[in-house]
Design an enzyme around this catalytic site. Structure first.
Site, mmCIF file in Angstrom:
data_model
loop_
_atom_site.group_PDB
_atom_site.id
_atom_site.type_symbol
_atom_site.label_atom_id
_atom_site.label_comp_id
_atom_site.label_asym_id
_atom_site.label_seq_id
_atom_site.Cartn_x
_atom_site.Cartn_y
_atom_site.Cartn_z
ATOM 1 N N ASP A 1 40.496 22.465 -0.310
ATOM 2 C CA ASP A 1 39.354 23.307 -0.671
ATOM 3 C C ASP A 1 39.173 23.469 -2.181
ATOM 4 O O ASP A 1 40.104 23.275 -2.959
ATOM 5 C CB ASP A 1 39.521 24.707 -0.069
ATOM 6 N N HIS B 1 44.612 23.664 -1.393
ATOM 7 C CA HIS B 1 43.608 23.904 -2.422
ATOM 8 C C HIS B 1 43.856 23.014 -3.626
ATOM 9 O O HIS B 1 44.977 22.536 -3.832
ATOM 10 C CB HIS B 1 43.622 25.374 -2.866
#
Length: 258
Positions: free
Chosen positions: A82, A228
């Site tokens: 992400d 992430h």
């Protein structure tokens, strides 16, 4: 792994919650009328909690369907990354290539517009992309109204489609929060909401050992792993590589649905 049919995960009745809301408030009114405030007030608070709590639960399906795990018995995991594109993207792509791994990058539309070459490189190397909102309003995504929510999803979809040549199929809510107005936009754009079943809180925890232990607890066939890039602690690339080593030790292949 056979091709996944995720069409069932596109919301079909995005406004079904409104009927439940009306019925619940009617029930509260009847309880208050018949039994008075000692019963009516708790009923009112409980009815509100039933609609508020699912907003903060990434795998909750109250406001629409969500894909939290791939339907397979094979030792395969879907690696999702992400918050990009970022300065970390090229190094993460190199790490994935060294390990022969595939991933899906859930990208922020405005960041993609600023670095379209990184989006193109993600695709060139055989990875997938998904919609992760246009501006990543982390502190208020859960409270966006229907117009603001629609803009966040639509603008990101448009930006990514222009860069990639085709619109994304996948959507991930910011911080996993999903309020009543998400599903209508997902249906409009043919998007499937994707959550996860294995996460290490790597966006805030810089200790790879702790991150891997948390991810390991969620590993199972078909696991969707949340990672992430561009985390403030600066160790995102290291954590991605450590996660790939963990998956290899546990005998998991990485897959990226089309």
């Amino acid at each position: 792994m056979s091709a996944l049919d995720t069409q069932h995960c596109i919301p079909r009745r995005p406004h079904a919650w409104a009927a439940w809301l009306a019925l619940s408030q009617l029930a509260v009114a009847i309880v208050w009328w018949r039994l008075g405030w000692p019963w009516g007030l708790p009923a009112l608070l409980l009815s509100h909690a039933l609609f508020l709590v699912p907003v903060f639960l990434p795998r909750a399906t109250f406001y629409g369907p969500v894909l939290a795990r791939l339907p397979t018995a094979e030792r395969a995991a879907w690696l999702t990354i992400d918050d990009g594109p970022s300065d970390d993207t090229p190094a993460i792509l190199d790490v994935l290539e060294r390990h022969g791994a595939r991933a899906t990058f859930f990208l922020v539309g405005a960041r993609a517009q600023a670095r379209p070459h990184l989006v193109a490189e993600i695709l060139r190397r055989g990875h997938g992309i998904g919609n992760h909102s246009h501006t990543h309003p982390q502190s208020r995504f859960w409270a966006l109204g229907p117009r603001a929510m629609g803009r966040e999803i639509a603008h990101a979809q448009q930006a990514l489609a222009q860069i990639a040549g085709a619109p994304p199929r996948w959507f991930r809510s910011v911080v996993g929060m999903t309020n009543p107005f998400v599903s209508a936009s997902l249906r409009r754009h043919g998007l499937v909401r994707v959550a996860w079943c294995a996460r290490g809180y790597d966006a805030v925890d810089a200790d790879p050992g702790k991150v891997l232990r948390r991810i390991g607890r969620g590993l199972r066939p078909g696991a969707i792993v949340l990672l992430h890039e561009g985390a403030p602690h600066g160790r995102s690339v290291e954590i991605v590589e450590a996660t790939l080593r963990l998956l290899q030790r546990e005998g998991y292949a990485t897959v990226a649905p089309p």
